[in-house]
Design a protein around this motif. Sequence first.
Motif, PDB file in Angstrom:
ATOM      1  N   SER A  29     -11.971  -1.039   2.035  1.00  0.00           N
ATOM      2  CA  SER A  29     -10.707  -0.395   1.642  1.00  0.00           C
ATOM      3  C   SER A  29     -10.831   1.118   1.690  1.00  0.00           C
ATOM      4  O   SER A  29      -9.892   1.823   2.087  1.00  0.00           O
ATOM      5  CB  SER A  29     -10.302  -0.835   0.227  1.00  0.00           C
ATOM      6  OG  SER A  29      -9.961  -2.203   0.201  1.00  0.00           O
ATOM      7  N   ASP A  51       0.829   4.305  -2.578  1.00  0.00           N
ATOM      8  CA  ASP A  51       0.488   5.646  -2.107  1.00  0.00           C
ATOM      9  C   ASP A  51       1.582   6.663  -2.415  1.00  0.00           C
ATOM     10  O   ASP A  51       1.331   7.876  -2.381  1.00  0.00           O
ATOM     11  CB  ASP A  51       0.212   5.617  -0.599  1.00  0.00           C
ATOM     12  CG  ASP A  51      -1.055   4.845  -0.265  1.00  0.00           C
ATOM     13  OD1 ASP A  51      -1.833   4.557  -1.197  1.00  0.00           O
ATOM     14  OD2 ASP A  51      -1.252   4.505   0.922  1.00  0.00           O
ATOM     15  N   ARG A  91      -8.008   6.528  -4.284  1.00  0.00           N
ATOM     16  CA  ARG A  91      -7.169   7.703  -4.058  1.00  0.00           C
ATOM     17  C   ARG A  91      -7.515   8.825  -5.027  1.00  0.00           C
ATOM     18  O   ARG A  91      -7.421  10.009  -4.687  1.00  0.00           O
ATOM     19  CB  ARG A  91      -5.688   7.326  -4.173  1.00  0.00           C
ATOM     20  CG  ARG A  91      -5.176   6.508  -2.989  1.00  0.00           C
ATOM     21  CD  ARG A  91      -3.666   6.312  -3.065  1.00  0.00           C
ATOM     22  NE  ARG A  91      -2.975   7.592  -3.050  1.00  0.00           N
ATOM     23  CZ  ARG A  91      -2.053   7.948  -3.947  1.00  0.00           C
ATOM     24  NH1 ARG A  91      -1.736   7.137  -4.949  1.00  0.00           N
ATOM     25  NH2 ARG A  91      -1.466   9.121  -3.870  1.00  0.00           N
ATOM     26  N   ARG A 123      -7.336   0.571  -4.761  1.00  0.00           N
ATOM     27  CA  ARG A 123      -6.840   1.707  -3.963  1.00  0.00           C
ATOM     28  C   ARG A 123      -6.480   2.888  -4.858  1.00  0.00           C
ATOM     29  O   ARG A 123      -6.658   4.044  -4.472  1.00  0.00           O
ATOM     30  CB  ARG A 123      -5.624   1.285  -3.142  1.00  0.00           C
ATOM     31  CG  ARG A 123      -5.966   0.525  -1.869  1.00  0.00           C
ATOM     32  CD  ARG A 123      -4.692   0.107  -1.135  1.00  0.00           C
ATOM     33  NE  ARG A 123      -3.879   1.258  -0.790  1.00  0.00           N
ATOM     34  CZ  ARG A 123      -4.063   2.019   0.295  1.00  0.00           C
ATOM     35  NH1 ARG A 123      -5.045   1.734   1.133  1.00  0.00           N
ATOM     36  NH2 ARG A 123      -3.267   3.046   0.546  1.00  0.00           N
ATOM     37  N   ASP A 155       0.836  -1.204   0.000  1.00  0.00           N
ATOM     38  CA  ASP A 155       0.000   0.000   0.000  1.00  0.00           C
ATOM     39  C   ASP A 155       0.871   1.254   0.000  1.00  0.00           C
ATOM     40  O   ASP A 155       0.585   2.231  -0.699  1.00  0.00           O
ATOM     41  CB  ASP A 155      -0.908   0.034   1.238  1.00  0.00           C
ATOM     42  CG  ASP A 155      -2.017  -1.005   1.193  1.00  0.00           C
ATOM     43  OD1 ASP A 155      -2.216  -1.624   0.131  1.00  0.00           O
ATOM     44  OD2 ASP A 155      -2.668  -1.210   2.234  1.00  0.00           O
ATOM     45  N   GLN A 163     -10.426  10.370  -3.461  1.00  0.00           N
ATOM     46  CA  GLN A 163     -10.023  11.065  -2.234  1.00  0.00           C
ATOM     47  C   GLN A 163      -9.381  12.408  -2.551  1.00  0.00           C
ATOM     48  O   GLN A 163      -9.693  13.428  -1.925  1.00  0.00           O
ATOM     49  CB  GLN A 163      -9.053  10.195  -1.439  1.00  0.00           C
ATOM     50  CG  GLN A 163      -8.655  10.780  -0.094  1.00  0.00           C
ATOM     51  CD  GLN A 163      -7.700   9.868   0.656  1.00  0.00           C
ATOM     52  OE1 GLN A 163      -6.788   9.296   0.073  1.00  0.00           O
ATOM     53  NE2 GLN A 163      -7.923   9.722   1.951  1.00  0.00           N
ATOM     54  N   GLU A 179     -10.650   2.116   5.281  1.00  0.00           N
ATOM     55  CA  GLU A 179      -9.275   1.971   5.778  1.00  0.00           C
ATOM     56  C   GLU A 179      -8.394   3.130   5.305  1.00  0.00           C
ATOM     57  O   GLU A 179      -7.473   3.537   6.019  1.00  0.00           O
ATOM     58  CB  GLU A 179      -8.683   0.649   5.294  1.00  0.00           C
ATOM     59  CG  GLU A 179      -9.268  -0.575   5.982  1.00  0.00           C
ATOM     60  CD  GLU A 179      -8.740  -1.872   5.400  1.00  0.00           C
ATOM     61  OE1 GLU A 179      -8.068  -1.813   4.352  1.00  0.00           O
ATOM     62  OE2 GLU A 179      -9.001  -2.933   5.987  1.00  0.00           O
ATOM     63  N   LEU A 180      -8.688   3.631   4.117  1.00  0.00           N
ATOM     64  CA  LEU A 180      -7.900   4.737   3.569  1.00  0.00           C
ATOM     65  C   LEU A 180      -7.987   5.951   4.479  1.00  0.00           C
ATOM     66  O   LEU A 180      -7.068   6.759   4.551  1.00  0.00           O
ATOM     67  CB  LEU A 180      -8.413   5.075   2.163  1.00  0.00           C
ATOM     68  CG  LEU A 180      -7.464   5.811   1.210  1.00  0.00           C
ATOM     69  CD1 LEU A 180      -6.193   5.001   0.981  1.00  0.00           C
ATOM     70  CD2 LEU A 180      -8.163   6.067  -0.125  1.00  0.00           C
ATOM     71  N   ARG A 181      -9.096   6.057   5.194  1.00  0.00           N
ATOM     72  CA  ARG A 181      -9.278   7.184   6.116  1.00  0.00           C
ATOM     73  C   ARG A 181      -9.262   6.716   7.562  1.00  0.00           C
ATOM     74  O   ARG A 181      -9.699   7.425   8.461  1.00  0.00           O
ATOM     75  CB  ARG A 181     -10.600   7.895   5.805  1.00  0.00           C
ATOM     76  CG  ARG A 181     -10.588   8.592   4.478  1.00  0.00           C
ATOM     77  CD  ARG A 181     -11.852   9.359   4.236  1.00  0.00           C
ATOM     78  NE  ARG A 181     -13.014   8.482   4.135  1.00  0.00           N
ATOM     79  CZ  ARG A 181     -14.252   8.930   3.931  1.00  0.00           C
ATOM     80  NH1 ARG A 181     -14.467  10.213   3.839  1.00  0.00           N
ATOM     81  NH2 ARG A 181     -15.257   8.089   3.817  1.00  0.00           N
TER      82      ARG A 181
END
Length: 264
Positions: free
Chosen positions: A187, A17, A104, A100, A13, A107, A190-192
Amino acid sequence: MSAAAESRLKALDAVLDAQPASEALADELFAVVEALGAQPTLRRALTDPSTPDAVRSQLTQSLFGDRVSGATVAVLSEAARVRWGTAGSFITALERQGVRALLRVAQEAGQLDELEDQLFKVERLVDANPELRRTLGDRRTPIEARQALLGDLIEGRVLPTVASLARRAVAARKRTFDLTVEDYLKSAAELRERAVATVTVARPLTEEQQARIKAALSRQTGRDVNLRVVLDPGVIGGVHVTLGDEVIEGTVAGRLTDAQRKLA
């Protein structure tokens, strides 16, 4: 999931990222997943535990370096360096990174809340239509046809990232469309660093009721909680909550069933 497996995923991850968020990155990762799924020899070469980790990593660069972006090669190289145990776990890890990548994008555009809400509604739409659910899950029908069917229903009505994720979920790598979408929503949470709770009730909750439930669950989990409210007329009073692997049964029907079980 074991602590070691979770650690491997988190490390991958971090590599994703570090790359610029783009739908192109997601598309390339999904294309690689499909290529690996269709070519067992390639899949085995990139996951063979008898091959040194660095050699497997270099192999991804020689195979894909002139076909995909540097960002995609970075993720693939790191994934190939890790020992996943099975080729299936390797592919699942890459699929996760494609998802993801799309999350993103949403996001960074400030649309992650909207994405989660729309994706959940797409899941409920499919779940409420048995014929549609069966068609999307029918492996005898070409996946392109099933994806086109769902696309016709939601294109133009949801964010492009939501449409992409929904089409991707038709592949149902978590056995069914709804379980795959649930994994996507997890997911996103979890990203936040949030938890996801599915709340089943007979009638819509007021904003005050939702706030109270969120506050109680946040105290229990130690982090923010996203609520997914599902209406089910079969619920006889109270609230049924699913939070990860935990089920909190607060409905009248649930308490009656529990009482009957104890009496038996």
